[in-house]
Design a protein around this motif. Structure first.
Motif, PDB file in Angstrom:
ATOM      1  N   ASN A  16     -39.005  -2.006  12.256  1.00  0.00           N
ATOM      2  CA  ASN A  16     -38.041  -1.097  11.624  1.00  0.00           C
ATOM      3  C   ASN A  16     -38.066   0.282  12.270  1.00  0.00           C
ATOM      4  OD1 ASN A  16     -36.954  -2.890   9.748  1.00  0.00           O
ATOM      5  ND2 ASN A  16     -38.542  -2.446   8.247  1.00  0.00           N
ATOM      6  N   ARG A  17     -39.251   0.774  12.571  1.00  0.00           N
ATOM      7  CA  ARG A  17     -39.383   2.089  13.211  1.00  0.00           C
ATOM      8  C   ARG A  17     -38.710   2.086  14.577  1.00  0.00           C
ATOM      9  NH1 ARG A  17     -44.372   2.516  12.394  1.00  0.00           N
ATOM     10  NH2 ARG A  17     -45.131   1.661  14.343  1.00  0.00           N
ATOM     11  N   TRP A  18     -38.932   1.021  15.364  1.00  0.00           N
ATOM     12  CA  TRP A  18     -38.355   0.965  16.698  1.00  0.00           C
ATOM     13  C   TRP A  18     -36.853   0.707  16.685  1.00  0.00           C
ATOM     14  CZ3 TRP A  18     -39.535   2.623  21.322  1.00  0.00           C
ATOM     15  CH2 TRP A  18     -40.842   3.053  21.523  1.00  0.00           C
ATOM     16  N   ARG A  19     -36.344   0.077  15.649  1.00  0.00           N
ATOM     17  CA  ARG A  19     -34.889  -0.069  15.539  1.00  0.00           C
ATOM     18  C   ARG A  19     -34.231   1.294  15.440  1.00  0.00           C
ATOM     19  NH1 ARG A  19     -34.293  -5.158  11.405  1.00  0.00           N
ATOM     20  NH2 ARG A  19     -34.639  -6.759  12.974  1.00  0.00           N
ATOM     21  N   GLY A  20     -34.812   2.186  14.662  1.00  0.00           N
ATOM     22  CA  GLY A  20     -34.278   3.540  14.545  1.00  0.00           C
ATOM     23  C   GLY A  20     -34.383   4.310  15.845  1.00  0.00           C
ATOM     24  N   ILE A  21     -35.510   4.186  16.515  1.00  0.00           N
ATOM     25  CA  ILE A  21     -35.697   4.872  17.793  1.00  0.00           C
ATOM     26  C   ILE A  21     -34.715   4.339  18.828  1.00  0.00           C
ATOM     27  CG2 ILE A  21     -37.317   5.172  19.721  1.00  0.00           C
ATOM     28  CD1 ILE A  21     -39.554   5.257  17.564  1.00  0.00           C
ATOM     29  N   ASN A  22     -34.513   3.021  18.844  1.00  0.00           N
ATOM     30  CA  ASN A  22     -33.567   2.438  19.791  1.00  0.00           C
ATOM     31  C   ASN A  22     -32.168   2.974  19.576  1.00  0.00           C
ATOM     32  OD1 ASN A  22     -35.404   0.870  21.119  1.00  0.00           O
ATOM     33  ND2 ASN A  22     -35.038  -0.939  19.881  1.00  0.00           N
ATOM     34  N   GLY A  23     -31.743   3.052  18.317  1.00  0.00           N
ATOM     35  CA  GLY A  23     -30.415   3.589  18.038  1.00  0.00           C
ATOM     36  C   GLY A  23     -30.283   5.018  18.524  1.00  0.00           C
ATOM     37  N   PHE A  24     -31.353   5.780  18.388  1.00  0.00           N
ATOM     38  CA  PHE A  24     -31.337   7.173  18.819  1.00  0.00           C
ATOM     39  C   PHE A  24     -31.136   7.298  20.330  1.00  0.00           C
ATOM     40  CE2 PHE A  24     -33.594  11.075  20.099  1.00  0.00           C
ATOM     41  CZ  PHE A  24     -32.882  12.001  19.354  1.00  0.00           C
ATOM     42  N   PHE A  25     -31.683   6.344  21.120  1.00  0.00           N
ATOM     43  CA  PHE A  25     -31.572   6.427  22.567  1.00  0.00           C
ATOM     44  C   PHE A  25     -30.441   5.583  23.151  1.00  0.00           C
ATOM     45  CE2 PHE A  25     -36.021   7.746  22.022  1.00  0.00           C
ATOM     46  CZ  PHE A  25     -35.965   8.943  22.716  1.00  0.00           C
ATOM     47  N   PHE A  26     -30.284   4.366  22.637  1.00  0.00           N
ATOM     48  CA  PHE A  26     -29.290   3.478  23.227  1.00  0.00           C
ATOM     49  C   PHE A  26     -27.859   3.880  22.895  1.00  0.00           C
ATOM     50  CE2 PHE A  26     -32.939   0.523  23.411  1.00  0.00           C
ATOM     51  CZ  PHE A  26     -32.873   0.230  24.766  1.00  0.00           C
ATOM     52  N   LEU A  27     -27.608   4.312  21.678  1.00  0.00           N
ATOM     53  CA  LEU A  27     -26.258   4.683  21.282  1.00  0.00           C
ATOM     54  C   LEU A  27     -25.714   5.840  22.125  1.00  0.00           C
ATOM     55  CD1 LEU A  27     -23.879   4.140  19.407  1.00  0.00           C
ATOM     56  CD2 LEU A  27     -24.923   5.728  17.772  1.00  0.00           C
ATOM     57  N   PRO A  28     -26.470   6.928  22.331  1.00  0.00           N
ATOM     58  CA  PRO A  28     -25.940   7.999  23.182  1.00  0.00           C
ATOM     59  C   PRO A  28     -25.658   7.549  24.614  1.00  0.00           C
ATOM     60  CG  PRO A  28     -27.746   8.839  21.887  1.00  0.00           C
ATOM     61  CD  PRO A  28     -27.716   7.349  21.681  1.00  0.00           C
ATOM     62  N   SER A  29     -26.511   6.710  25.187  1.00  0.00           N
ATOM     63  CA  SER A  29     -26.240   6.274  26.563  1.00  0.00           C
ATOM     64  C   SER A  29     -24.970   5.427  26.610  1.00  0.00           C
ATOM     65  CB  SER A  29     -27.426   5.513  27.160  1.00  0.00           C
ATOM     66  OG  SER A  29     -27.642   4.292  26.498  1.00  0.00           O
ATOM     67  N   PHE A  30     -24.734   4.617  25.572  1.00  0.00           N
ATOM     68  CA  PHE A  30     -23.507   3.834  25.505  1.00  0.00           C
ATOM     69  C   PHE A  30     -22.288   4.750  25.365  1.00  0.00           C
ATOM     70  CE2 PHE A  30     -20.289   1.723  22.885  1.00  0.00           C
ATOM     71  CZ  PHE A  30     -19.957   0.677  23.738  1.00  0.00           C
ATOM     72  N   LEU A  31     -22.381   5.751  24.494  1.00  0.00           N
ATOM     73  CA  LEU A  31     -21.263   6.675  24.298  1.00  0.00           C
ATOM     74  C   LEU A  31     -20.967   7.482  25.553  1.00  0.00           C
ATOM     75  CD1 LEU A  31     -22.000   7.935  20.677  1.00  0.00           C
ATOM     76  CD2 LEU A  31     -20.278   6.269  21.409  1.00  0.00           C
ATOM     77  N   SER A  46     -21.824   5.407  35.672  1.00  0.00           N
ATOM     78  CA  SER A  46     -22.926   4.695  36.314  1.00  0.00           C
ATOM     79  C   SER A  46     -24.277   5.299  35.934  1.00  0.00           C
ATOM     80  CB  SER A  46     -22.749   4.662  37.836  1.00  0.00           C
ATOM     81  OG  SER A  46     -22.709   5.965  38.364  1.00  0.00           O
ATOM     82  N   SER A  47     -24.332   6.609  35.753  1.00  0.00           N
ATOM     83  CA  SER A  47     -25.585   7.250  35.313  1.00  0.00           C
ATOM     84  C   SER A  47     -25.957   6.787  33.908  1.00  0.00           C
ATOM     85  CB  SER A  47     -25.451   8.767  35.326  1.00  0.00           C
ATOM     86  OG  SER A  47     -25.228   9.233  36.637  1.00  0.00           O
ATOM     87  N   ALA A  48     -24.985   6.725  33.017  1.00  0.00           N
ATOM     88  CA  ALA A  48     -25.254   6.261  31.657  1.00  0.00           C
ATOM     89  C   ALA A  48     -25.655   4.792  31.665  1.00  0.00           C
ATOM     90  CB  ALA A  48     -24.025   6.474  30.783  1.00  0.00           C
ATOM     91  N   PHE A  49     -25.002   4.005  32.488  1.00  0.00           N
ATOM     92  CA  PHE A  49     -25.357   2.587  32.584  1.00  0.00           C
ATOM     93  C   PHE A  49     -26.781   2.432  33.115  1.00  0.00           C
ATOM     94  CE2 PHE A  49     -25.398  -1.522  34.840  1.00  0.00           C
ATOM     95  CZ  PHE A  49     -25.153  -2.351  33.751  1.00  0.00           C
ATOM     96  N   ALA A  50     -27.140   3.218  34.136  1.00  0.00           N
ATOM     97  CA  ALA A  50     -28.499   3.177  34.685  1.00  0.00           C
ATOM     98  C   ALA A  50     -29.517   3.606  33.630  1.00  0.00           C
ATOM     99  CB  ALA A  50     -28.597   4.074  35.914  1.00  0.00           C
ATOM    100  N   LEU A  51     -29.193   4.636  32.856  1.00  0.00           N
ATOM    101  CA  LEU A  51     -30.076   5.077  31.782  1.00  0.00           C
ATOM    102  C   LEU A  51     -30.264   3.960  30.763  1.00  0.00           C
ATOM    103  CD1 LEU A  51     -31.684   7.254  30.250  1.00  0.00           C
ATOM    104  CD2 LEU A  51     -29.512   7.971  29.222  1.00  0.00           C
ATOM    105  N   PHE A  52     -29.189   3.290  30.394  1.00  0.00           N
ATOM    106  CA  PHE A  52     -29.260   2.189  29.448  1.00  0.00           C
ATOM    107  C   PHE A  52     -30.163   1.078  29.974  1.00  0.00           C
ATOM    108  CE2 PHE A  52     -27.864  -1.846  27.714  1.00  0.00           C
ATOM    109  CZ  PHE A  52     -27.879  -1.580  26.354  1.00  0.00           C
ATOM    110  N   ILE A  53     -30.013   0.714  31.240  1.00  0.00           N
ATOM    111  CA  ILE A  53     -30.820  -0.348  31.847  1.00  0.00           C
ATOM    112  C   ILE A  53     -32.293   0.049  31.859  1.00  0.00           C
ATOM    113  CG2 ILE A  53     -31.284  -1.627  33.969  1.00  0.00           C
ATOM    114  CD1 ILE A  53     -28.784  -2.555  32.444  1.00  0.00           C
ATOM    115  N   ILE A  54     -32.583   1.279  32.232  1.00  0.00           N
ATOM    116  CA  ILE A  54     -33.971   1.757  32.255  1.00  0.00           C
ATOM    117  C   ILE A  54     -34.577   1.714  30.855  1.00  0.00           C
ATOM    118  CG2 ILE A  54     -35.419   3.809  32.599  1.00  0.00           C
ATOM    119  CD1 ILE A  54     -33.493   4.471  34.983  1.00  0.00           C
ATOM    120  N   LEU A  55     -33.828   2.191  29.864  1.00  0.00           N
ATOM    121  CA  LEU A  55     -34.317   2.155  28.485  1.00  0.00           C
ATOM    122  C   LEU A  55     -34.545   0.725  28.023  1.00  0.00           C
ATOM    123  CD1 LEU A  55     -32.078   4.890  26.831  1.00  0.00           C
ATOM    124  CD2 LEU A  55     -34.529   5.035  27.297  1.00  0.00           C
ATOM    125  N   TYR A  56     -33.650  -0.171  28.390  1.00  0.00           N
ATOM    126  CA  TYR A  56     -33.786  -1.568  27.985  1.00  0.00           C
ATOM    127  C   TYR A  56     -35.034  -2.195  28.610  1.00  0.00           C
ATOM    128  CZ  TYR A  56     -32.730  -6.406  26.987  1.00  0.00           C
ATOM    129  OH  TYR A  56     -32.810  -7.700  26.544  1.00  0.00           O
TER     130      TYR A  56
END
Length: 86
Positions: A16-31, A46-56
């Motif tokens: 549950n804690r990591w779901r919240g953290i993921n939303g905090f990081f993944f949602l902005p990179s998607f937006l 492409s920078s946002a996509f690269a950030l998303f891939i790195i976070l994933y």
């Protein structure tokens, strides 16, 4: 999730804690990627996509390690899981 909360509360809390953290990081990179596409900026998109891939990748590695730790702890406390032939 009900099984995790009932039988594995530590893992459920971590998840549950990591779901919240993921939303905090993944949602902005998607937006940012969507805005980049809307602005027709290949650099931003492409920078946002690269950030998303790195976070994933970081999330996947970290998640795999934590799940492994929870499994080892469970096996120490309860013994090895029973193998079934299905």
């Amino acid at each position: 999730m009900a099984h995790c909360e009932a039988n594995h509360p530590d893992y459920g809390d971590w998840l549950n804690r990591w779901r919240g953290i993921n939303g905090f990081f993944f949602l902005p990179s998607f937006l940012i990627a969507v805005v980049g596409v809307g602005l027709r900026s290949i650099l931003v998109a492409s920078s946002a996509f690269a950030l998303f891939i790195i976070l994933y990748i970081v999330w996947s590695v970290h998640s795999g390690r934590v799940v492994g730790q929870f499994r080892e702890l469970w096996q120490e406390q309860h013994g090895a899981p029973i193998e079934t032939d299905e």
